[in-house]
Scaffold this motif. Structure first.
Motif, short mmCIF file in Angstrom:
data_model
loop_
_atom_site.label_atom_id
_atom_site.label_comp_id
_atom_site.label_asym_id
_atom_site.label_seq_id
_atom_site.Cartn_x
_atom_site.Cartn_y
_atom_site.Cartn_z
N ALA A 1 24.97 -27.43 1.47
CA ALA A 1 24.65 -26.03 1.34
C ALA A 1 24.60 -25.05 2.21
O ALA A 1 24.26 -25.42 3.49
N ARG A 2 25.28 -23.98 2.00
CA ARG A 2 25.39 -22.86 3.15
C ARG A 2 24.87 -21.51 2.45
O ARG A 2 24.75 -21.24 1.24
N GLY A 3 24.79 -20.70 3.32
CA GLY A 3 24.33 -19.27 3.01
C GLY A 3 22.92 -19.11 3.21
O GLY A 3 21.99 -19.88 2.81
N TRP A 4 22.27 -18.01 3.80
CA TRP A 4 20.99 -17.92 4.04
C TRP A 4 19.99 -17.95 2.55
O TRP A 4 19.04 -18.28 2.78
N MET B 1 15.36 -28.33 3.33
CA MET B 1 16.30 -27.39 4.00
C MET B 1 17.45 -28.57 4.61
O MET B 1 18.63 -28.11 4.56
N VAL B 2 16.79 -29.26 5.54
CA VAL B 2 17.73 -30.17 6.35
C VAL B 2 18.28 -30.99 5.26
O VAL B 2 19.71 -31.26 5.20
N MET C 1 19.59 -21.25 1.04
CA MET C 1 18.77 -22.10 2.01
C MET C 1 17.27 -21.57 2.10
O MET C 1 16.51 -22.62 2.06
N LEU C 2 17.15 -20.43 2.20
CA LEU C 2 15.59 -19.86 2.17
C LEU C 2 14.92 -20.24 0.87
O LEU C 2 13.85 -20.81 0.92
N ALA D 1 21.39 -28.96 3.69
CA ALA D 1 22.41 -28.55 4.74
C ALA D 1 23.24 -29.85 4.82
O ALA D 1 24.30 -29.83 4.88
N VAL E 1 28.22 -21.65 -7.87
CA VAL E 1 29.14 -21.55 -9.06
C VAL E 1 30.64 -21.47 -8.69
O VAL E 1 30.93 -20.71 -7.84
N ARG E 2 31.27 -22.20 -9.29
CA ARG E 2 32.82 -22.28 -9.19
C ARG E 2 33.43 -22.31 -10.66
O ARG E 2 33.24 -22.95 -11.49
#
Lengths: 655, 152
Positions: free
Chosen positions: A448-451, A440-441, A454-455, A444, A511-512
């Motif tokens: 990476a963002r968004g719960w 996770m660290v 991340m979970l 981050a 995705v972009r």
């Protein structure tokens, strides 16, 4: 003799052999023919020869472009390249049934060879009976509604359209369907043993032990087939996705879910003698779902990118499905008393407790996917409305299930059987937990963002850590043998699952996509990548004409997505080009070359992180499955922990 | 406080703070193109077989994508875009089944099923645990000792 005549003859011979096989097995069961197994072996041999012949004849017809065969006239073409010409066999319904039957016969031969000395065993009589019934169904399908060898009178100079251009656009098409079929059809064997176990009343663990490698193997093929399908779709369809909850994808995913549940819960039964009804139900459901899936997707009741033209096979499959379900449920109800579990689970915090939870979650997963897939049919039947169930529904409903499974994957492998103390748990889980938090660290830090993602990274690291821990411990103890066997191979499979889960979460979340209209020399920027359009060129191939757009990516290599026109099929499709790295993928596809502008291109670019890890994960899963099939360290058979719970009236299955 | 407990507390708090951080810090905002792409996946291409608007290459799908893009650029809401598409092409282009009437079942059934499964599992474990207070009989002891002796 013509291909039509030879082919029809071989299909008919095959059907006759299957029906004769049913009769022979019945005679054996009734005791009229003690030497029934010799006859059955002969019939299996003949039936298989007939099946091989029918496939060879169809391939010959395809390769020689014999347009007097309707199937070749509809799906073949003089312009199809050699490899795809062979693969045309499974590019349409009739040919795929041929392939299905070939694989089925292969499995039946394998059963006969493996259990060649067990002809006197009543269990084998029922196994062979079940297998012959399934064979007869598929052969009759080819005699009746899905006849591959019907004749066609081609006008002079006739040339066929060739297979659907999408199916001759990528090499994976040559592998995805056969491997998937090896998976689907493979579940016939455990199904036959389950039925035989129920009928003969030998519902103990014998039939499980006899078929467990077959199940794992079939499961492995199904897994790899699904991953290859996702890969194909990503490389060919050019929209940047690889899984769309399309009904046919779901149809392959459903037996995978119940099959996965089964290969886990089977261990509880082997160890503790429990969950018998449940395991039988899972085997039956897995097989029944392959048939139901074929019905849903091949009968034209649901729309799908995979659906071949509407055909008359629907009622056949529905009837067969109903027969399987009714017979199996009837047998399970009839054997109800003997199926009662002699054991119990002492604590939910134990290996068997985790397996039970795993099974409930997988069953729920399968329920959600099945419900979402057939729900439009239900609603239409109730009040005539046509609705769709797609991406948003499946994403929302399956996300919590995915998280739960990742969590279980982290905890279950380190749990001991029977009971676990808090101290043991804590000691064994702390390093995997640190690995989870570490990922996770790291995620981050790299942005990476968004719960939700991340979970997923955290649980992925946790589960990966638990699997790695087991692999490290096992190899330290046993050397290379710590990598083989069901448990160790299973942990490698888990690592593959983790890779796929993490890649799935990352690619979905980050995705972009952009659509750009570019003139030669123009550049577009997306997600930090510069795409420079250098102009287009026309390249002619035997089966198609491509207009390629040369796109230089980040000032380096040139990629050339194209618009391909297949004159014989009268179709124009996009041929994407993908730049893959371990870090991220850029999928490029040409939407159009506008006619009013001078050599401009409308380009779609999709940038997604970690896509390559999906396929790597799939390969790791396949390798893990292969390792799991290799016999591992034998447990001491009298070790109290591994002894089966004895049953006075159960006789071991043939082995 | 034992070392073990401290270690777990550290793991839990670090993990939780990462989750909170990832939720609060939104990162770069979604561009209009990204929102349009995400929306395109939520609608079925009206003339294709089982493909979304995002997937399909046919003209209709391309036009819908363009329209979605225009609406997104105008700052329209997801609900507005949905209503427009459903009005034009019919209810079956919407991949999200509505939560009203019969279709609500597709949302409710899995939740109910999940609740039943969890409750059932809980009850089964409780019953097993209640029954588990059996003492080993002398016979059992002998069996175990024999097995151990055979093994050694």
């Amino acid at each position: 003799m013509s291909n039509v005549a030879l082919g029809s003859a071989s299909v008919t011979v095959g059907a006759a052999c299957a029906i004769a096989g049913i009769i022979v097995a019945l005679l054996g069961i009734l005791g009229y023919r003690p030497r029934w197994f010799a006859d059955a072996k002969l019939l299996v041999g003949l039936m298989t020869l007939a099946s091989v012949a029918s496939v060879v004849i169809m391939e010959r017809a395809l390769i020689t472009r014999d347009f007097t065969v309707q199937f070749v006239a509809d799906n073949g073409s003089s312009q199809t390249p050699a490899l795809f010409n062979i693969a045309t066999l499974w590019a349409a319904l009739e040919g795929s049934v041929l392939l299905w039957v070939l694989v089925l016969c292969g499995y039946v031969v394998a059963v006969v060879v493996k259990f060649r000395n067990d002809g006197d065993d009543p269990m084998m009589q029922w196994v062979m009976l079940t297998l012959f019934v399934v064979c007869a169904f598929f052969f009759l399908l080819m005699v009746g509604p899905s006849a591959p060898f019907t004749s066609f009178d081609p006008p002079a100079g006739y040339d066929g359209p060739g297979p659907n251009p999408l199916l001759q656009n990528h090499i994976l098409m040559a592998f995805h369907p056969p491997i998937l079929y090896l998976g689907y059809v493979g579940f016939t064997v455990p199904f036959a043993f389950a039925i035989a176990a129920l009928v003969t009343g030998r519902v103990g663990e014998g039939w499980l032990v006899a078929t467990r490698r077959w199940t794992v193997l079939a499961w492995g093929y199904l897994t790899f087939g699904i991953v290859l399908g996702a890969w194909w779709s990503y490389e060919t369809l050019g929209w940047g996705g690889y899984w769309a909850w399309d009904p046919v994808e779901n149809a392959s995913f459903l037996p995978w879910l119940t099959g996965t549940a089964f290969i886990h819960s089977v261990m509880v039964q082997e160890r503790r003698g429990m969950l018998r009804v449940w395991n039988l139900s899972l085997v039956v459901s897995t097989f029944a779902l392959t048939i139901l899936g074929t019905f849903i997707t091949r009968s034209g009741v649901l729309q799908s990118v995979h659906a071949f033209v509407e055909s008359q096979i629907g009622p056949w499959f529905l009837t067969f499905f109903a027969l399987i379900v009714i017979v199996s449920l009837g047998l399970i109800a009839w054997r109800g008393d003997e199926l009662r579990a002699p054991g119990r689970i002492d604590s939910p915090i134990s290996r068997e407790g985790a397996f039970l939870a795993n099974n409930v979650v997988f069953a729920g997963f399968a329920f959600v996917v099945l419900l979402g897939t057939i729900f439009p049919l239900i609603v239409e039947a109730i009040d005539g409305r046509t609705i769709s169930v797609g991406n948003p529904y499946f994403d929302q409903m399956t996300m919590p299930i995915g998280f739960t499974l990742l969590f279980l994957m982290a905890v279950a492998p380190i749990l001991p059987w029977r009971k676990a103390s808090g101290d043991v748990l804590s000691d064994r889980l702390i390093w995997p937990a640190w690995l989870g938090v570490g990922s996770m660290v790291f995620a981050a830090v790299v942005g990476a963002r968004g719960w939700a993602p991340m979970l997923a990274f955290g649980l992925g690291g946790f589960a990966g850590g638990a699997a790695l821990r087991q692999v490290v411990l096992a190899t330290r103890r046993q050397g290379w043998r710590g990598l083989v066997g069901r448990t160790n191979g299973g942990m490698i499979v888990h690592l593959g699952v983790v890779l796929i889960a993490v890649a799935f979460a990352a690619s979905n979340a980050y995705v972009r996509q952009g659509e750009f209209t570019l003139e030669p020399g123009d550049s577009a920027v997306i997600s930090g990548h510069t795409l420079t359009y250098e102009g287009s060129r026309i390249v002619e191939y035997p089966n198609r004409v491509e207009r390629k757009a040369d796109i230089r990516v980040d000032g380096g290599q040139v990629y050339a997505p194209a618009i391909s026109t297949y004159p014989f099929a009268g179709q124009t499709i996009g041929t994407p080009s993908v730049r893959s790295t371990l870090q991220d993928d850029i999928a490029l596809s040409v939407l159009s070359f506008p006619e009013d502008a001078d050599d401009a291109v409308v380009l779609r670019a999709t940038v997604q992180p970690l896509i390559l890890w999906l396929w790597i994960g799939g390969i790791v899963m396949a390798v893990g499955t292969a390792l799991a099939v290799v016999p591992g360290r034998r447990r001491n058979p009298i070790a109290p922990t591994s002894a089966l719970i004895p049953e006075p009236d159960s006789v071991e299955a043939p082995s | 406080m034992t070392r073990r407990l401290a270690s777990w507390l550290a793991v839990a708090s670090l993990g939780l703070s990462m989750l909170v951080f990832a939720t609060v810090d939104e990162g770069p905002p979604l561009s209009n193109a990204d929102r349009a792409y995400s929306l395109a996946q939520d609608f079925a291409c009206p003339v294709c077989q089982g493909q979304s608007v995002a997937e399909s290459d046919v003209v209709v799908a391309r036009n819908i994508r363009r329209e979605i893009r225009v609406w997104v650029d105008e700052g329209r809401s997801d609900a507005f875009i949905r209503d427009q598409l459903v009005d034009t092409f019919g209810e079956d282009v919407d991949y999200t089944p509505s939560a009203e009437g019969v279709t609500a079942l597709v949302w409710i059934l899995p939740v109910v099923g999940g609740a039943v499964a969890v409750t059932g599992l809980g009850l089964v474990f409780r019953r097993w645990q209640r029954d588990a207070d059996l003492e080993a009989t002398d016979e059992d002891q002998v069996l175990v000792e024999q097995a151990m002796a055979d093994r050694g």
